[in-house]
Design a protein around this motif. Structure first.
Motif, PDB file in Angstrom:
ATOM      1  N   LEU A 112       0.822  -1.210   0.000  1.00  0.00           N
ATOM      2  CA  LEU A 112       0.000   0.000   0.000  1.00  0.00           C
ATOM      3  C   LEU A 112       0.860   1.268   0.000  1.00  0.00           C
ATOM      4  O   LEU A 112       0.478   2.278  -0.594  1.00  0.00           O
ATOM      5  CB  LEU A 112      -0.929   0.002   1.213  1.00  0.00           C
ATOM      6  N   GLN A 113       2.016   1.188   0.635  1.00  0.00           N
ATOM      7  CA  GLN A 113       2.919   2.346   0.660  1.00  0.00           C
ATOM      8  C   GLN A 113       3.599   2.561  -0.686  1.00  0.00           C
ATOM      9  O   GLN A 113       4.186   3.621  -0.916  1.00  0.00           O
ATOM     10  CB  GLN A 113       3.985   2.147   1.747  1.00  0.00           C
ATOM     11  N   GLY A 114       3.538   1.573  -1.561  1.00  0.00           N
ATOM     12  CA  GLY A 114       4.129   1.706  -2.883  1.00  0.00           C
ATOM     13  C   GLY A 114       5.559   1.220  -2.994  1.00  0.00           C
ATOM     14  O   GLY A 114       6.180   1.356  -4.057  1.00  0.00           O
ATOM     15  N   ASP A 115       6.115   0.655  -1.915  1.00  0.00           N
ATOM     16  CA  ASP A 115       7.482   0.147  -1.956  1.00  0.00           C
ATOM     17  C   ASP A 115       7.555  -1.256  -2.546  1.00  0.00           C
ATOM     18  O   ASP A 115       8.612  -1.674  -3.024  1.00  0.00           O
ATOM     19  CB  ASP A 115       8.085   0.109  -0.545  1.00  0.00           C
ATOM     20  N   MET A 116       6.448  -1.994  -2.472  1.00  0.00           N
ATOM     21  CA  MET A 116       6.403  -3.358  -2.979  1.00  0.00           C
ATOM     22  C   MET A 116       5.161  -3.541  -3.842  1.00  0.00           C
ATOM     23  O   MET A 116       4.265  -2.696  -3.854  1.00  0.00           O
ATOM     24  CB  MET A 116       6.390  -4.367  -1.820  1.00  0.00           C
ATOM     25  N   SER A 117       5.137  -4.660  -4.550  1.00  0.00           N
ATOM     26  CA  SER A 117       3.976  -5.072  -5.323  1.00  0.00           C
ATOM     27  C   SER A 117       3.527  -6.426  -4.786  1.00  0.00           C
ATOM     28  O   SER A 117       4.263  -7.093  -4.053  1.00  0.00           O
ATOM     29  CB  SER A 117       4.341  -5.183  -6.805  1.00  0.00           C
ATOM     30  N   LEU A 118       2.335  -6.840  -5.130  1.00  0.00           N
ATOM     31  CA  LEU A 118       1.896  -8.169  -4.724  1.00  0.00           C
ATOM     32  C   LEU A 118       2.774  -9.237  -5.359  1.00  0.00           C
ATOM     33  O   LEU A 118       3.158 -10.222  -4.716  1.00  0.00           O
ATOM     34  CB  LEU A 118       0.430  -8.399  -5.100  1.00  0.00           C
ATOM     35  N   ILE A 119       3.121  -9.037  -6.632  1.00  0.00           N
ATOM     36  CA  ILE A 119       3.931 -10.006  -7.360  1.00  0.00           C
ATOM     37  C   ILE A 119       5.176  -9.328  -7.931  1.00  0.00           C
ATOM     38  O   ILE A 119       5.085  -8.265  -8.537  1.00  0.00           O
ATOM     39  CB  ILE A 119       3.131 -10.663  -8.506  1.00  0.00           C
ATOM     40  N   GLY A 120       6.310  -9.949  -7.718  1.00  0.00           N
ATOM     41  CA  GLY A 120       7.575  -9.424  -8.213  1.00  0.00           C
ATOM     42  C   GLY A 120       8.716 -10.231  -7.616  1.00  0.00           C
ATOM     43  O   GLY A 120       8.487 -11.170  -6.845  1.00  0.00           O
ATOM     44  N   PRO A 121       9.947  -9.889  -7.911  1.00  0.00           N
ATOM     45  CA  PRO A 121      11.082 -10.587  -7.296  1.00  0.00           C
ATOM     46  C   PRO A 121      11.081 -10.360  -5.786  1.00  0.00           C
ATOM     47  O   PRO A 121      10.879  -9.236  -5.326  1.00  0.00           O
ATOM     48  CB  PRO A 121      12.299  -9.920  -7.948  1.00  0.00           C
ATOM     49  N   ARG A 122      11.276 -11.402  -5.016  1.00  0.00           N
ATOM     50  CA  ARG A 122      11.316 -11.246  -3.563  1.00  0.00           C
ATOM     51  C   ARG A 122      12.544 -10.424  -3.164  1.00  0.00           C
ATOM     52  O   ARG A 122      13.639 -10.635  -3.670  1.00  0.00           O
ATOM     53  CB  ARG A 122      11.376 -12.612  -2.876  1.00  0.00           C
ATOM     54  N   PRO A 123      12.390  -9.465  -2.231  1.00  0.00           N
ATOM     55  CA  PRO A 123      13.533  -8.652  -1.802  1.00  0.00           C
ATOM     56  C   PRO A 123      14.444  -9.433  -0.868  1.00  0.00           C
ATOM     57  O   PRO A 123      13.991 -10.130   0.030  1.00  0.00           O
ATOM     58  CB  PRO A 123      12.857  -7.483  -1.070  1.00  0.00           C
ATOM     59  N   HIS A 124      15.736  -9.328  -1.087  1.00  0.00           N
ATOM     60  CA  HIS A 124      16.729  -9.988  -0.252  1.00  0.00           C
ATOM     61  C   HIS A 124      17.379  -8.980   0.693  1.00  0.00           C
ATOM     62  O   HIS A 124      17.297  -7.770   0.470  1.00  0.00           O
ATOM     63  CB  HIS A 124      17.809 -10.641  -1.118  1.00  0.00           C
ATOM     64  N   ALA A 125      18.038  -9.476   1.723  1.00  0.00           N
ATOM     65  CA  ALA A 125      18.827  -8.600   2.581  1.00  0.00           C
ATOM     66  C   ALA A 125      19.872  -7.889   1.737  1.00  0.00           C
ATOM     67  O   ALA A 125      20.401  -8.446   0.767  1.00  0.00           O
ATOM     68  CB  ALA A 125      19.492  -9.418   3.687  1.00  0.00           C
ATOM     69  N   THR A 126      20.197  -6.645   2.088  1.00  0.00           N
ATOM     70  CA  THR A 126      21.115  -5.857   1.260  1.00  0.00           C
ATOM     71  C   THR A 126      22.496  -6.502   1.169  1.00  0.00           C
ATOM     72  O   THR A 126      23.168  -6.401   0.140  1.00  0.00           O
ATOM     73  CB  THR A 126      21.244  -4.428   1.806  1.00  0.00           C
ATOM     74  N   SER A 127      22.921  -7.171   2.250  1.00  0.00           N
ATOM     75  CA  SER A 127      24.217  -7.857   2.195  1.00  0.00           C
ATOM     76  C   SER A 127      24.181  -9.015   1.210  1.00  0.00           C
ATOM     77  O   SER A 127      25.176  -9.308   0.527  1.00  0.00           O
ATOM     78  CB  SER A 127      24.609  -8.368   3.587  1.00  0.00           C
ATOM     79  N   HIS A 128      23.026  -9.674   1.099  1.00  0.00           N
ATOM     80  CA  HIS A 128      22.882 -10.756   0.126  1.00  0.00           C
ATOM     81  C   HIS A 128      22.871 -10.196  -1.296  1.00  0.00           C
ATOM     82  O   HIS A 128      23.430 -10.812  -2.217  1.00  0.00           O
ATOM     83  CB  HIS A 128      21.608 -11.544   0.394  1.00  0.00           C
ATOM     84  N   ASP A 129      22.222  -9.039  -1.475  1.00  0.00           N
ATOM     85  CA  ASP A 129      22.237  -8.401  -2.795  1.00  0.00           C
ATOM     86  C   ASP A 129      23.670  -8.132  -3.254  1.00  0.00           C
ATOM     87  O   ASP A 129      24.042  -8.424  -4.393  1.00  0.00           O
ATOM     88  CB  ASP A 129      21.465  -7.077  -2.765  1.00  0.00           C
ATOM     89  N   ALA A 130      24.477  -7.568  -2.347  1.00  0.00           N
ATOM     90  CA  ALA A 130      25.862  -7.246  -2.695  1.00  0.00           C
ATOM     91  C   ALA A 130      26.653  -8.512  -3.014  1.00  0.00           C
ATOM     92  O   ALA A 130      27.449  -8.542  -3.963  1.00  0.00           O
ATOM     93  CB  ALA A 130      26.522  -6.482  -1.544  1.00  0.00           C
ATOM     94  N   TYR A 131      26.430  -9.553  -2.244  1.00  0.00           N
ATOM     95  CA  TYR A 131      27.153 -10.815  -2.435  1.00  0.00           C
ATOM     96  C   TYR A 131      26.800 -11.457  -3.778  1.00  0.00           C
ATOM     97  O   TYR A 131      27.692 -11.822  -4.563  1.00  0.00           O
ATOM     98  CB  TYR A 131      26.809 -11.763  -1.287  1.00  0.00           C
ATOM     99  N   TYR A 132      25.506 -11.584  -4.036  1.00  0.00           N
ATOM    100  CA  TYR A 132      25.096 -12.293  -5.257  1.00  0.00           C
ATOM    101  C   TYR A 132      25.278 -11.452  -6.519  1.00  0.00           C
ATOM    102  O   TYR A 132      25.498 -12.004  -7.599  1.00  0.00           O
ATOM    103  CB  TYR A 132      23.642 -12.735  -5.125  1.00  0.00           C
ATOM    104  N   ALA A 133      25.195 -10.131  -6.397  1.00  0.00           N
ATOM    105  CA  ALA A 133      25.364  -9.280  -7.580  1.00  0.00           C
ATOM    106  C   ALA A 133      26.766  -9.418  -8.168  1.00  0.00           C
ATOM    107  O   ALA A 133      26.963  -9.242  -9.384  1.00  0.00           O
ATOM    108  CB  ALA A 133      25.088  -7.824  -7.227  1.00  0.00           C
TER     109      ALA A 133
END
Length: 235
Positions: A142-163
Motif C-alpha cells: 500500500l505504501q508503494g514500496d512493494m507489489s503483490l507479485i515481483g522478485p522477492r527482496p533480499h537482505a542488502t548484504s545478500h544483494d551485494a554478495y550475489y550481484a
C-alpha cells in the motif's frame, strides 16, 4: 512515476551477458527483449492497492491474534524491520512478523534461516511455514514500496554478495519487489546454499520481468495461496 528509461539506467549498469545462466533444466529461458510495460502500468498498481487493502481488512483479526501471541510468548518487538532494496535500488524498510528469538539488527551480516534453525520461536515456526509472517508486507504494498507479485527482496548484504557472482542479478531491481513471485511458486523458494540455487531463482525473476501481465499476476497469486496451504518448502 519513474520512467522506464530512468530505472533502466540504475538497474543495468554492469552490462551482464545474457548467455550466462544456471545449468538447471527446469529454470526458464531468459529472454533478451525489453521489460514488460505492465510493470509500470496503472492496472498493476490498481491490483496491488485493491487486493492488498481488502486482504488487510479481511485478515485483521488474524493479524491481531498473531501479534498478541508473539508479544506473549517471546521477548522483543512484534514486527521485524529491515532495510531492503526496491525498484531502481531505492532502499525501503520491509515489515514482517518477528519469528526469531534474536532479531538480526545488522544489514551487513545476515544469516539465512535453515530448516531446523534454533533461532526460530515456536509460533515463528508456524507463521513461517504458512507464510503468515510475510503478511505485514501488505502495508509495504500500500505504501508503494512493494507489489503483490515481483522478485522477492533480499537482505542488502545478500544483494551485494550475489550481484558480484550472478550475471544480470541487478536487473531484478527494474521493478518493485513482490510479496510473492514467479520463483516462489515454481520451486525456487527457501534456502539457497549454492550459488546455482540463487541463480535459478534469478532466472525466474528475470523471466517474470520480461513477460509480466495481469493474467500472470492473478495466476501467481492463486498459486501463492496454494503454496501457503500445502507447501513444505517454507520454514
Amino acid at each position: 512515476m519513474t520512467s522506464r528509461r530512468a530505472v533502466l539506467t540504475v538497474v543495468r549498469p554492469l552490462g551482464f551477458p545474457s548467455s550466462v545462466r544456471s545449468t538447471d533444466p527446469t529454470a526458464p529461458a531468459i529472454r533478451t527483449d525489453e521489460p514488460s510495460g505492465y510493470l509500470l502500468s496503472r492496472r498493476k498498481r490498481l491490483l496491488d492497492v485493491s487486493l492488498a487493502g481488502a486482504l488487510l481488512l479481511g485478515l485483521l483479526p488474524l493479524l491481531l491474534m498473531v501479534a498478541l501471541i508473539i508479544r506473549a510468548t517471546s521477548k522483543g518487538p512484534i514486527l521485524f524491520r529491515q532495510t531492503r532494496c526496491g525498484a531502481g535500488g531505492k532502499p525501503f524498510v520491509i515489515y514482517k512478523f518477528r519469528s526469531m528469538k534474536a532479531v538480526e539488527a545488522s544489514d551487513t551480516l545476515v544469516v539465512q534461516a535453515t530448516r531446523d534453525d534454533a533461532r526460530i520461536t515456536t509460533i515463528g515456526r508456524f507463521i513461517r511455514r504458512t507464510s503468515i509472517d510475510e503478511l505485514p508486507q501488505l502495508v509495504n504494498v500500500l505504501q508503494g514500496d512493494m507489489s503483490l507479485i515481483g522478485p522477492r527482496p533480499h537482505a542488502t548484504s545478500h544483494d551485494a554478495y550475489y550481484a558480484s557472482r550472478i550475471p544480470r542479478y541487478n536487473e531484478r531491481f527494474f521493478t518493485k519487489p513482490g510479496l510473492s513471485g514467479l520463483a516462489q511458486v515454481s520451486g525456487a523458494r527457501g534456502e539457497t546454499p549454492q550459488i546455482s540455487d540463487m541463480a535459478r531463482r534469478i532466472e525466474f525473476d528475470l523471466n517474470y520481468i520480461q513477460t509480466a501481465n495481469l493474467r500472470q499476476d492473478i495466476k501467481v497469486i492463486a498459486a501463492t495461496v496454494r503454496e501457503m496451504m500445502f507447501s513444505s518448502s517454507a520454514y
